[in-house]
Design a protein around this motif. Structure first.
Motif, mmCIF file in Angstrom:
data_model
loop_
_atom_site.group_PDB
_atom_site.id
_atom_site.type_symbol
_atom_site.label_atom_id
_atom_site.label_comp_id
_atom_site.label_asym_id
_atom_site.label_seq_id
_atom_site.Cartn_x
_atom_site.Cartn_y
_atom_site.Cartn_z
ATOM 1 N N LYS A 1 87.323 22.531 21.974
ATOM 2 C CA LYS A 1 88.602 22.034 22.461
ATOM 3 C C LYS A 1 88.946 20.703 21.796
ATOM 4 O O LYS A 1 90.066 20.493 21.338
ATOM 5 C CB LYS A 1 88.514 21.865 23.989
ATOM 6 C CG LYS A 1 89.846 21.885 24.683
ATOM 7 C CD LYS A 1 89.681 22.070 26.170
ATOM 8 C CE LYS A 1 89.147 20.809 26.812
ATOM 9 N NZ LYS A 1 89.785 20.485 28.075
ATOM 10 N N ARG B 1 89.809 21.043 18.090
ATOM 11 C CA ARG B 1 91.166 21.519 17.874
ATOM 12 C C ARG B 1 92.156 20.390 18.112
ATOM 13 O O ARG B 1 93.143 20.248 17.394
ATOM 14 C CB ARG B 1 91.437 22.685 18.842
ATOM 15 C CG ARG B 1 92.586 23.566 18.420
ATOM 16 C CD ARG B 1 92.612 24.813 19.292
ATOM 17 N NE ARG B 1 92.761 24.484 20.700
ATOM 18 C CZ ARG B 1 93.947 24.347 21.292
ATOM 19 N NH1 ARG B 1 95.048 24.507 20.607
ATOM 20 N NH2 ARG B 1 94.008 24.047 22.567
ATOM 21 N N ALA B 2 91.866 19.588 19.142
ATOM 22 C CA ALA B 2 92.820 18.545 19.503
ATOM 23 C C ALA B 2 92.919 17.460 18.438
ATOM 24 O O ALA B 2 93.965 16.854 18.262
ATOM 25 C CB ALA B 2 92.418 17.921 20.833
ATOM 26 N N GLY C 1 92.668 17.824 15.293
ATOM 27 C CA GLY C 1 92.971 18.364 13.980
ATOM 28 C C GLY C 1 93.978 17.530 13.213
ATOM 29 O O GLY C 1 93.927 17.414 11.997
#
Lengths: 478, 120
Positions: free
Chosen positions: A142, A145-146, A148
């Protein structure tokens, strides 16, 4: 599933040992309040060692020596299968049921209710581990992804708007993530803190610690150790970063501003931000670089503590043990019978054995025989391979030889023989068990496990010519 | 609306675009890699997002500016933060692993502590 069950029971036994170690470390930590937190942080390595390593070295310095003052000797016949259990057996807390379970020989005897219970416990344990690992993987993905869209500021430092507090992400190539719009002072403080984490490989230690926590998820003291370790890790990093930054005020303010905004992107096990702001600020404000002598003393204390927690109680001195060996024994169990033998000793087999340094006397009440064998002490360590070599395994296809790997200490005590009868006896000490091995014509014939019975005396009526009658006097007989 | 607001990271991206437009998307990817440390997919996502916002245009893999720098300002969007990280951790677990979030009162108390401290 047998392997998992063995591992689980080993983990249980190690967790009991670790409980004492964690408690000891926690107490020592209280003494270390006035010195740099890095010492307290380093102490937890002993707990980690105990949780991971099933065996250890022995030392007179071990904390487990203390308990020997309180508890009685191990009951004869309790079999101990590892160093951890050797410590356990001396604990004031009754660990008899647990140590009974540890012995590998007992495990195979389990069937029915107990086996199902253990199987269920193992299942629940595995589910717990899976849940912990799944959580950490999930939170890692998580966050990855955040961040990125994080933009690189310099080197391995990235600015990111999805984070409100700084953290380090990544084990192999750690990247520092900080929020946008931090002031230069704040940036300097935070970056020196996070960089020190990386220099010290904290970004590897934390996930490893969480891995250990995942295995011991059921153990509240391990959770305590984990949180305390994390706190010590953070505070010791603060202290080091403070040395670089110089101003306690600036550093504390940056801690505060970062702490106030912490709402999202919860720091998890695989990456970390700050925690317990007030405690950290107080630690920073109160920090004083200690004098050299204090540091040296603390270092010594910590080294001693780590050794004491990591070491096991030394094995009992063989001199003391030998004094106990001589005496009267009764037959307890037939450990091994040569497949060619037509005789199998079972319960009710009633001879008594008198073992001394230079003589073995076997008194058989039923047959009215008293056999005497001369012998001598023959102390020697017995390895698994040596022991196996005593048996001839090409006779039968099935392994009937006893497995001595479950014993931590195997020693030979004495040998007795009668050359005319081509018979030889050897007394072995397997931990606290006494085994009598009989060799006929050089072949291993039988092994009996004996149990000490000091309240029995054997006598004989009659002489060399007339009939002899062997009688047995039991101290508790009516 | 006279001025648009975009997030910090997108603003940094747009700065590269404003400084280099018109620019081929491949070249833009390369610039973002060296300047921002972005992967290819991240850059393309940003291009798409900025096109949707009407800030830039992407014709035949050439990126050009629609709205100039003067008309755009940077801002931090709280709503974005809330949307992505909506208390998905159980509260007690979060509190346990991270330490409690500090309240306003506690923050003020800490500030007082810091102010009271005499710098040596």
């Amino acid at each position: 599933m047998g392997f998992l069950e063995t591992v689980f029971l080993k983990i249980l036994s190690m967790s009991v040992t670790a409980s004492y170690v964690i408690a000891a470390i926690w107490i020592v930590r209280l003494l270390l309040k006035k010195v740099p937190k890095v010492y307290a942080y380093a102490l937890w390595s002993a707990a980690a060692f105990r949780l991971v390593c099933p065996v250890s070295f022995t030392s007179g310095l071990s904390i487990f020596n203390v308990t020997a003052l309180f508890s009685a000797q191990n009951a004869a016949g309790t079999s101990i299968s590892s160093s951890a259990d050797a410590n356990l057996a001396a604990m004031p807390i009754s660990s008899a049921p647990l140590s009974g379970i540890q012995s590998g020989a007992s495990l195979t005897a389990y069937a029915g209710g107990m086996g199902i219970l253990i199987g269920a416990a193992v299942f629940v344990w595995c589910v717990g581990i899976f849940a912990m690992l799944a959580y950490s993987v999930f939170s890692y993905l998580k966050v990855r992804r955040a961040v990125g869209c994080a933009v690189r500021l310099e080197g391995n430092v990235y600015e990111c708007e999805t984070v409100a507090s700084p953290f380090v992400l990544g084990i192999i190539k750690p990247k520092i993530h900080i929020p946008f719009r931090m002031s230069d002072t704040e940036k300097a403080c935070i970056l020196s803190h996070e960089r020190h984490h990386i220099r010290r490989f904290d970004h590897v230690i934390k996930p490893l610690a969480f891995l250990i926590l995942s295995v011991y998820w059921f153990h509240p003291l391990v959770w305590l150790a984990y949180t305390c370790m994390i706190r010590d890790m953070e505070m010791s990093c603060d202290e080091q970063a403070l040395l670089l930054t110089g101003s306690k005020r600036d550093y504390s303010l940056s801690l505060l501003s970062v702490g106030t905004h912490r709402r999202f992107l919860a720091a998890g096990p695989l990456f970390f931000g700050e925690s317990a702001v007030k405690a950290r600020v107080q630690n920073v404000l109160g920090y004083k670089k200690p004098k050299a002598w204090l540091m040296a003393l603390t270092l010594l204390l910590c080294l001693a503590a780590v050794v004491a927690c990591s070491a096991d109680k030394p094995a009992e001195q063989s001199a003391a043990a030998d004094v106990d060996i001589n005496g009267m024994y009764a037959f307890e169990e037939n450990v091994y019978t040569n497949p060619l033998s037509s005789f199998f000793a079972a319960k009710g087999y009633m001879p008594y054995y008198n073992i001394t340094d230079d003589k073995l006397i076997i008194a058989d009440q039923l047959n009215d025989t008293l056999e005497e064998y001369a012998g001598e002490p023959a102390p020697a360590a017995v390895g698994e391979e040596d022991f196996k070599a005593l048996f001839e395994d090409d006779i039968v296809f099935v392994d009937t030889e006893p497995d001595i790997s479950v014993y931590s200490q195997c020693r030979q005590y004495a040998v007795y023989w009668d050359e005319e009868k081509h018979v030889e006896f050897r007394v072995y000490l397997m931990d606290n068990e006494v085994w009598l091995a009989r060799f006929t014509n050089g072949h291993m014939w039988s092994i009996y496990r004996l149990i000490k019975t000091d309240d029995v005396s054997v006598g004989i009526i009659g002489g060399a010519d007339g009939p002899t009658n062997v009688y047995v006097n039991r101290a508790d007989a009516a | 609306m006279d001025t648009l607001s975009i997030w910090d990271s997108d603003y940094k991206f747009m700065t590269i675009v404003w400084d280099n437009a018109p620019i081929g998307s491949g070249e833009l990817v390369r610039l973002c890699q060296t300047g921002l440390g972005w992967k290819k997919s991240t850059t393309y996502n940003a291009i798409r997002r900025m096109c949707e916002k009407g800030l830039i245009r992407n014709d035949n893999a050439v990126v050009s500016v629609v709205i100039p720098k003067e008309k755009v300002q940077m801002t931090q969007s709280d709503s974005f933060l809330a949307r992505t990280f909506d208390g998905s951790l159980p509260q007690f677990l979060a509190a346990f692993l991270n330490g409690k979030a500090i309240s306003k009162e506690e923050a003020e108390e800490i500030k007082r502590l810091i102010d009271a401290h005499k710098e040596q």
